[in-house]
Design an enzyme around this catalytic site. Structure first.
Site, mmCIF file in Angstrom:
data_model
loop_
_atom_site.group_PDB
_atom_site.id
_atom_site.type_symbol
_atom_site.label_atom_id
_atom_site.label_comp_id
_atom_site.label_asym_id
_atom_site.label_seq_id
_atom_site.Cartn_x
_atom_site.Cartn_y
_atom_site.Cartn_z
ATOM 1 N N HIS A 234 27.819 42.371 44.241
ATOM 2 C CA HIS A 234 28.917 41.484 43.809
ATOM 3 C C HIS A 234 29.774 41.223 45.039
ATOM 4 O O HIS A 234 30.592 42.054 45.429
ATOM 5 C CB HIS A 234 29.748 42.144 42.702
ATOM 6 C CG HIS A 234 30.809 41.228 42.155
ATOM 7 N ND1 HIS A 234 30.965 41.002 40.806
ATOM 8 C CD2 HIS A 234 31.761 40.487 42.768
ATOM 9 C CE1 HIS A 234 31.971 40.169 40.611
ATOM 10 N NE2 HIS A 234 32.473 39.844 41.793
ATOM 11 N N HIS B 208 31.991 38.270 47.475
ATOM 12 C CA HIS B 208 32.590 36.954 47.736
ATOM 13 C C HIS B 208 32.555 36.692 49.238
ATOM 14 O O HIS B 208 33.173 37.430 50.009
ATOM 15 C CB HIS B 208 34.045 36.917 47.251
ATOM 16 C CG HIS B 208 34.176 37.094 45.770
ATOM 17 N ND1 HIS B 208 34.154 36.030 44.883
ATOM 18 C CD2 HIS B 208 34.281 38.209 45.006
ATOM 19 C CE1 HIS B 208 34.270 36.490 43.647
ATOM 20 N NE2 HIS B 208 34.340 37.811 43.685
ATOM 21 N N LEU B 209 31.826 35.653 49.628
ATOM 22 C CA LEU B 209 31.746 35.325 51.058
ATOM 23 C C LEU B 209 32.571 34.087 51.417
ATOM 24 O O LEU B 209 32.708 33.769 52.589
ATOM 25 C CB LEU B 209 30.292 35.110 51.487
ATOM 26 C CG LEU B 209 29.422 36.361 51.610
ATOM 27 C CD1 LEU B 209 28.016 35.984 52.079
ATOM 28 C CD2 LEU B 209 30.033 37.394 52.551
ATOM 29 N N ARG B 210 33.087 33.387 50.380
ATOM 30 C CA ARG B 210 33.915 32.190 50.633
ATOM 31 C C ARG B 210 33.138 31.120 51.393
ATOM 32 O O ARG B 210 31.925 31.093 51.413
ATOM 33 C CB ARG B 210 35.212 32.552 51.387
ATOM 34 C CG ARG B 210 35.988 33.742 50.831
ATOM 35 C CD ARG B 210 36.409 33.551 49.390
ATOM 36 N NE ARG B 210 37.385 34.546 48.991
ATOM 37 C CZ ARG B 210 37.570 34.931 47.745
ATOM 38 N NH1 ARG B 210 36.848 34.432 46.759
ATOM 39 N NH2 ARG B 210 38.488 35.823 47.459
ATOM 40 N N ASN C 77 32.262 31.278 42.982
ATOM 41 C CA ASN C 77 33.580 30.684 42.656
ATOM 42 C C ASN C 77 34.229 30.025 43.871
ATOM 43 O O ASN C 77 35.331 30.364 44.277
ATOM 44 C CB ASN C 77 34.517 31.736 42.027
ATOM 45 C CG ASN C 77 34.807 32.922 42.935
ATOM 46 O OD1 ASN C 77 34.012 33.271 43.799
ATOM 47 N ND2 ASN C 77 35.956 33.551 42.737
ATOM 48 N N HIS D 185 41.089 37.262 51.218
ATOM 49 C CA HIS D 185 42.061 36.163 51.220
ATOM 50 C C HIS D 185 42.810 36.281 52.544
ATOM 51 O O HIS D 185 43.022 37.395 53.039
ATOM 52 C CB HIS D 185 43.065 36.311 50.071
ATOM 53 C CG HIS D 185 42.469 36.129 48.705
ATOM 54 N ND1 HIS D 185 42.264 34.889 48.140
ATOM 55 C CD2 HIS D 185 42.013 37.035 47.805
ATOM 56 C CE1 HIS D 185 41.724 35.038 46.931
ATOM 57 N NE2 HIS D 185 41.555 36.332 46.703
ATOM 58 N N ALA E 19 44.604 37.568 44.158
ATOM 59 C CA ALA E 19 43.895 38.775 43.708
ATOM 60 C C ALA E 19 42.628 38.984 44.524
ATOM 61 O O ALA E 19 41.844 38.053 44.702
ATOM 62 C CB ALA E 19 43.539 38.655 42.235
HETATM 63 O O1 DOR Z 1 40.396 40.217 42.478
HETATM 64 C C1 DOR Z 1 39.537 39.352 42.339
HETATM 65 N N1 DOR Z 1 39.301 38.438 43.298
HETATM 66 N N2 DOR Z 1 38.837 39.294 41.203
HETATM 67 C C2 DOR Z 1 37.985 38.290 40.935
HETATM 68 O O2 DOR Z 1 37.411 38.294 39.873
HETATM 69 C C3 DOR Z 1 37.819 37.187 41.880
HETATM 70 C C4 DOR Z 1 38.152 37.581 43.236
HETATM 71 C C5 DOR Z 1 38.320 36.400 44.150
HETATM 72 O O3 DOR Z 1 37.437 35.533 44.159
HETATM 73 O O4 DOR Z 1 39.311 36.355 44.886
HETATM 74 ZN ZN ZN Z 2 34.353 39.025 42.031
#
Ligand code: DOR
Ligand code: ZN
Length: 336
Positions: free
Chosen positions: A12, A14-16, A40, A244, A256
């Site tokens: 799981h 996130h690489l943006r 996302n 982020h 988040a």
């Molecule tokens: O904290 C989170 N950040 N929870 C998520 O479900 C998405 C993620 C994000 O894409 O920043």
């Molecule tokens: Zn996530």
């Protein structure tokens, strides 16, 4: 003391995109053999072209490291069976977000109407495409995951042949649900094994530990730890590393996400060592996911030793990792 991990997997991640992708992709690709890449983006990844183009951008950004990005598609209830069949070979899973529940999830599912979801879920079940779910309701923040369990149960009962992964579980309730349904699995993050809500908001507010789902109570963390440390056969490591820029974290309206990709294996070794469970780390960080998803990742051997390692304060002046400026008890000595 030295340990060796074969083909660690981050199920799981996130690489943006854009500049952030260029910063974080090499950091995951350096030490992990593969990762399940979340869809996302803005806009979310909803077409075959978008999946393939995003994969190309990741491969370009990972700086020559041997790393396989397993791609996902953002769940939409209007996908046709023909579309799903055509995209099957390009993805490992489809990720379902409740609308508006977290970063860039506005286009997600509103309400969980079985009639509306069934055509896509039925087709996924037939095609053997696993469903990954961000399982939170829009209720009180501490109760969101527990309130979502009945939705997981409804999905698990109605689609017994569909592999359903409860992503980033944070509660005792979710751990217990795992054993009630054969087709329910889960990922657990690094940060939810280390922290509770107290670490986020019990003293001075810690924006770099703020994430969704929010860290919960001590008894919840204990349940997660028990499952991870014994490498419960239905749990997998998924960092949910979610970078982020610093100015979006250290701000009113803090975004988040906890950024853990570059420190994850070191901090996992520390945690499993402290609990005398190093023998189970291989299954938690690779073996279980290989079996659950039926994947054979690229070969990569990561050797760690028990020597203090100082975590950087920030990467590329932009993104602050968990444990920034602190010392971890384990470091990576080689990747082969
Ligand atoms: O904290 C989170 N950040 N929870 C998520 O479900 C998405 C993620 C994000 O894409 O920043
Ligand atoms: Zn996530």
């Amino acid at each position: 003391m030295v340990i060796s991990l074969d083909s660690p997997l981050d199920m799981h991640l996130h690489l943006r995109d854009g500049d952030m992708l260029d910063i974080v992709a090499p950091l995951s690709a350096e030490t992990f053999a593969a990762g399940l890449i979340m869809p996302n983006l803005v806009p979310p990844v909803t077409t075959k072209e978008a999946v393939c183009a995003y994969r190309e951008r990741i491969l370009e950004a990972q700086a020559g490291h041997r790393f396989l990005p397993y791609m996902t598609l953002f769940f939409k209830s209007d996908y046709s069976p023909e579309f799903l069949e055509s995209v099957r070979e390009e993805i490992l899973a489809i990720k379902l977000y409740p609308a508006g529940i977290t970063t860039n999830s506005e286009g997600g599912v509103s309400g969980f109407d079985l009639g509306e979801l069934s055509p896509v879920l039925g087709a996924m079940s037939d095609l053997g495409i696993p469903l990954c779910v961000h399982g939170e309701t829009g209720g009180f923040v501490m109760d969101r995951e527990a309130e979502f369990i009945p939705v997981y149960e409804m999905l698990a009962q109605n689609f017994p042949d569909l592999t359903i992964v409860m992503e980033h579980i944070t509660t005792k309730d979710a751990v217990e649900a795992l054993d009630r349904y054969e087709n329910l699995y889960a990922t657990i993050t690094l940060h939810h094994l280390y922290i509770t809500l107290d670490d986020v908001a019990g003293g001075l507010l810690q924006p770099h530990l703020f994430c969704k789902p929010i860290a919960k109570r001590p008894e919840d963390r204990t349940a997660l730890l028990n499952a991870a440390l014994k490498a419960h056969p239905k749990v997998m490591f998924g960092s949910d590393s979610a970078p982020h820029p610093r100015d979006k974290k250290e701000a009113p309206g803090c975004a988040a996400g906890v950024f853990t990709a570059p420190i994850a294996l070191q901090a996992l070794a520390q945690l499993f060592d402290r609990h005398d469970a190093l023998d189970n780390l291989q299954a938690f960080v690779s073996g279980n996911a290989q079996r659950i998803y039926g994947i054979v990742p690229p070969v990569k051997e990561v050797v760690l030793e028990k020597t203090p390692w100082l975590v950087p304060d920030i990467y590329e002046g932009t993104v602050v990792p968990m444990f920034a400026g602190q010392s971890l008890e384990w470091r990576i000595v080689s990747v082969g």
